[in-house]
Design a protein around this motif. Structure first.
Motif, mmCIF file in Angstrom:
data_model
loop_
_atom_site.group_PDB
_atom_site.id
_atom_site.type_symbol
_atom_site.label_atom_id
_atom_site.label_comp_id
_atom_site.label_asym_id
_atom_site.label_seq_id
_atom_site.Cartn_x
_atom_site.Cartn_y
_atom_site.Cartn_z
ATOM 1 N N THR A 141 0.833 -1.197 0.000
ATOM 2 C CA THR A 141 0.000 0.000 0.000
ATOM 3 C C THR A 141 0.869 1.250 0.000
ATOM 4 O O THR A 141 1.721 1.412 0.877
ATOM 5 C CB THR A 141 -0.912 0.032 1.239
ATOM 6 N N PRO A 142 0.695 2.167 -0.961
ATOM 7 C CA PRO A 142 1.483 3.403 -0.981
ATOM 8 C C PRO A 142 1.097 4.300 0.189
ATOM 9 O O PRO A 142 -0.045 4.765 0.266
ATOM 10 C CB PRO A 142 1.109 4.049 -2.320
ATOM 11 N N THR A 143 1.994 4.521 1.094
ATOM 12 C CA THR A 143 1.708 5.364 2.247
ATOM 13 C C THR A 143 2.983 5.973 2.788
ATOM 14 O O THR A 143 4.089 5.494 2.518
ATOM 15 C CB THR A 143 1.015 4.547 3.361
ATOM 16 N N ALA A 144 2.821 7.043 3.549
ATOM 17 C CA ALA A 144 3.945 7.707 4.208
ATOM 18 C C ALA A 144 3.433 8.270 5.522
ATOM 19 O O ALA A 144 2.325 8.797 5.591
ATOM 20 C CB ALA A 144 4.510 8.818 3.334
ATOM 21 N N TYR A 145 4.236 8.127 6.546
ATOM 22 C CA TYR A 145 3.839 8.628 7.863
ATOM 23 C C TYR A 145 5.076 8.885 8.692
ATOM 24 O O TYR A 145 6.197 8.528 8.307
ATOM 25 C CB TYR A 145 2.902 7.645 8.578
ATOM 26 N N CYS A 146 4.876 9.545 9.840
ATOM 27 C CA CYS A 146 6.000 9.815 10.724
ATOM 28 C C CYS A 146 5.694 9.304 12.118
ATOM 29 O O CYS A 146 4.530 9.215 12.528
ATOM 30 C CB CYS A 146 6.322 11.313 10.769
ATOM 31 N N LEU A 147 6.744 8.958 12.818
ATOM 32 C CA LEU A 147 6.657 8.577 14.223
ATOM 33 C C LEU A 147 7.317 9.710 15.006
ATOM 34 O O LEU A 147 8.542 9.757 15.122
ATOM 35 C CB LEU A 147 7.383 7.254 14.473
ATOM 36 N N MET A 236 -0.361 13.350 -3.164
ATOM 37 C CA MET A 236 -1.515 13.079 -2.302
ATOM 38 C C MET A 236 -2.598 12.325 -3.071
ATOM 39 O O MET A 236 -3.193 11.361 -2.564
ATOM 40 C CB MET A 236 -2.071 14.395 -1.751
ATOM 41 N N PHE A 237 -2.858 12.771 -4.296
ATOM 42 C CA PHE A 237 -3.911 12.134 -5.096
ATOM 43 C C PHE A 237 -3.542 10.695 -5.456
ATOM 44 O O PHE A 237 -4.375 9.790 -5.367
ATOM 45 C CB PHE A 237 -4.159 12.949 -6.369
ATOM 46 N N GLU A 238 -2.298 10.488 -5.856
ATOM 47 C CA GLU A 238 -1.867 9.144 -6.252
ATOM 48 C C GLU A 238 -1.957 8.172 -5.080
ATOM 49 O O GLU A 238 -2.440 7.038 -5.238
ATOM 50 C CB GLU A 238 -0.422 9.195 -6.776
ATOM 51 N N MET A 239 -1.510 8.598 -3.912
ATOM 52 C CA MET A 239 -1.550 7.701 -2.757
ATOM 53 C C MET A 239 -2.975 7.436 -2.304
ATOM 54 O O MET A 239 -3.325 6.320 -1.929
ATOM 55 C CB MET A 239 -0.716 8.277 -1.611
ATOM 56 N N ALA A 240 -3.824 8.479 -2.337
ATOM 57 C CA ALA A 240 -5.215 8.289 -1.948
ATOM 58 C C ALA A 240 -5.928 7.362 -2.925
ATOM 59 O O ALA A 240 -6.703 6.484 -2.525
ATOM 60 C CB ALA A 240 -5.923 9.639 -1.883
ATOM 61 N N SER A 241 -5.645 7.541 -4.210
ATOM 62 C CA SER A 241 -6.289 6.697 -5.224
ATOM 63 C C SER A 241 -5.833 5.248 -5.121
ATOM 64 O O SER A 241 -6.588 4.318 -5.422
ATOM 65 C CB SER A 241 -5.970 7.230 -6.625
ATOM 66 N N ALA A 242 -4.583 5.056 -4.685
ATOM 67 C CA ALA A 242 -4.040 3.708 -4.602
ATOM 68 C C ALA A 242 -4.387 2.999 -3.291
ATOM 69 O O ALA A 242 -3.968 1.866 -3.066
ATOM 70 C CB ALA A 242 -2.524 3.745 -4.770
ATOM 71 N N GLY A 243 -5.132 3.691 -2.421
ATOM 72 C CA GLY A 243 -5.591 3.044 -1.195
ATOM 73 C C GLY A 243 -4.729 3.295 0.010
ATOM 74 O O GLY A 243 -4.595 2.427 0.875
ATOM 75 N N SER A 256 0.025 10.766 9.359
ATOM 76 C CA SER A 256 0.155 10.399 7.961
ATOM 77 C C SER A 256 -0.203 11.543 7.034
ATOM 78 O O SER A 256 -1.052 12.387 7.349
ATOM 79 C CB SER A 256 -0.749 9.198 7.650
ATOM 80 N N ALA A 257 0.456 11.564 5.871
ATOM 81 C CA ALA A 257 0.151 12.569 4.852
ATOM 82 C C ALA A 257 -1.171 12.271 4.157
ATOM 83 O O ALA A 257 -1.748 13.141 3.513
ATOM 84 C CB ALA A 257 1.273 12.634 3.814
ATOM 85 N N GLY A 258 -1.643 11.030 4.271
ATOM 86 C CA GLY A 258 -2.911 10.656 3.647
ATOM 87 C C GLY A 258 -4.054 10.779 4.640
ATOM 88 O O GLY A 258 -4.087 11.665 5.470
#
Length: 305
Positions: A141-147, A236-243, A256-258
């Motif tokens: 799943t395409p995602t990005a986040y921070c801890l 943002m759009f690509e990651m949201a579209s990809a789930g 998360s950025a999403g």
């Protein structure tokens, strides 16, 4: 003169009417950091107002300095002449900040524990990438986040690396860096604590909903200072579209950025640029500073102190 009616009236205005004014205004989305400060100022003002109202109901006719003396008496600091009603008022007043601090600590420590567990996993399966400035985690799943917090870390999934260009990933990483630098995880814990303690009050409900959105917008603005609008929007759009909002894609305690706020944030970024005027910002910032002090003025007017 008992200030309890005035304090309760002010609390009702802040708790019910102020959120409506904030939600109807268009400026909060143009100045998310300032808007978040106003929401927290309203929450602080409401909390102080409720605490002081409880004291005034238990100590009719007393001014703030007299009430503080009664608090000392009820808590055992002074002559033991506090009645049951006065003790109850002091107890209710003390319970307001105590409950909020306890709720804040609960959320903050719980999120910290979740982040620590996830860091331990990343130490084993993550791949640090100097070029990306993040840890790459094998996940479709395409995602990005921070801890955030101690040993902060930015995580990008391998799915995001395959989907996005280098510049798009850089924009997403910049978004996460703003979260870490701004200590947004603590602000989220404070918002959740207020929403829990004053559950049912419109101000608490809307503050709990608006703060996460405004912090994401603030992180977007931070990323846009270094990267073109089109780059961040595409990512943002690509990651949201990809789930990227799929359940389990982002661990607890992470930012998360999403997420569900992506459509609102995309419309905001793509809308024609409109900035708030410096004079308006100064007035609103001044009001945010003064709001927590207004209950004190109602409890003890300067001319009657």
């Amino acid at each position: 003169m008992n200030a309890a009616p005035a304090l309760l009236g002010y609390a009702a205005a802040v708790g019910v009417l102020a959120p409506r004014v904030m939600l109807r205004g268009g400026w909060p989305h143009r100045a998310p950091v300032l808007a978040a400060a106003v929401w927290f100022a309203l929450g602080t003002s409401f909390s102080v107002c409720v605490a002081l109202a409880a004291l005034h109901l238990a100590t009719p006719g007393a001014h703030l300095h007299g009430i503080l003396y009664s608090c000392g008496v009820a808590l055992g600091v002074g002559p033991p002449d506090a009645g049951a009603v006065r003790r109850l008022g002091v107890g209710v007043s003390a319970a307001v900040p105590t409950a909020q601090l306890a709720a804040f600590a609960h959320h903050a420590l719980r999120a910290r524990a979740a982040r620590s567990r996830h860091r331990a996993i990343l130490d084993k399966v993550g791949r640090p990438s100097a070029s990306l400035g993040a840890t790459v985690l094998d996940h479709m799943t395409p995602t990005a986040y921070c801890l955030p917090g101690h040993r902060s870390r930015i995580v990008v999934s391998s799915g995001a690396v395959d989907l996005l260009t280098e510049t798009e990933i850089a924009a997403v990483v910049a978004h996460e860096r703003v979260h870490i630098a701004g200590r947004h995880h603590l602000l989220l814990a404070a918002a959740r604590a207020f929403a829990i303690v004053f559950r049912g009050v419109p101000l608490a409900r809307h503050l709990g909903q608006q703060i996460p959105l405004l912090l994401e917008m603030a992180a977007d603005d931070g990323a846009l200072r270094r990267h073109p609008h089109r780059t961040l929007v595409t990512a943002m759009f690509e990651m949201a579209s990809a789930g990227a909002v799929a359940k389990g894609a982002v661990p607890k305690g992470a930012l998360s950025a999403g997420g569900r706020t992506v459509p609102i944030r995309l419309r905001r970024i793509l809308a024609p640029a409109r900035r708030t005027r410096p004079a308006f910002r100064a007035v609103v910032a001044g009001a945010a500073v003064l709001m927590p002090l207004l209950p004190l003025l109602l409890a003890c007017p300067p001319g009657l102190a």
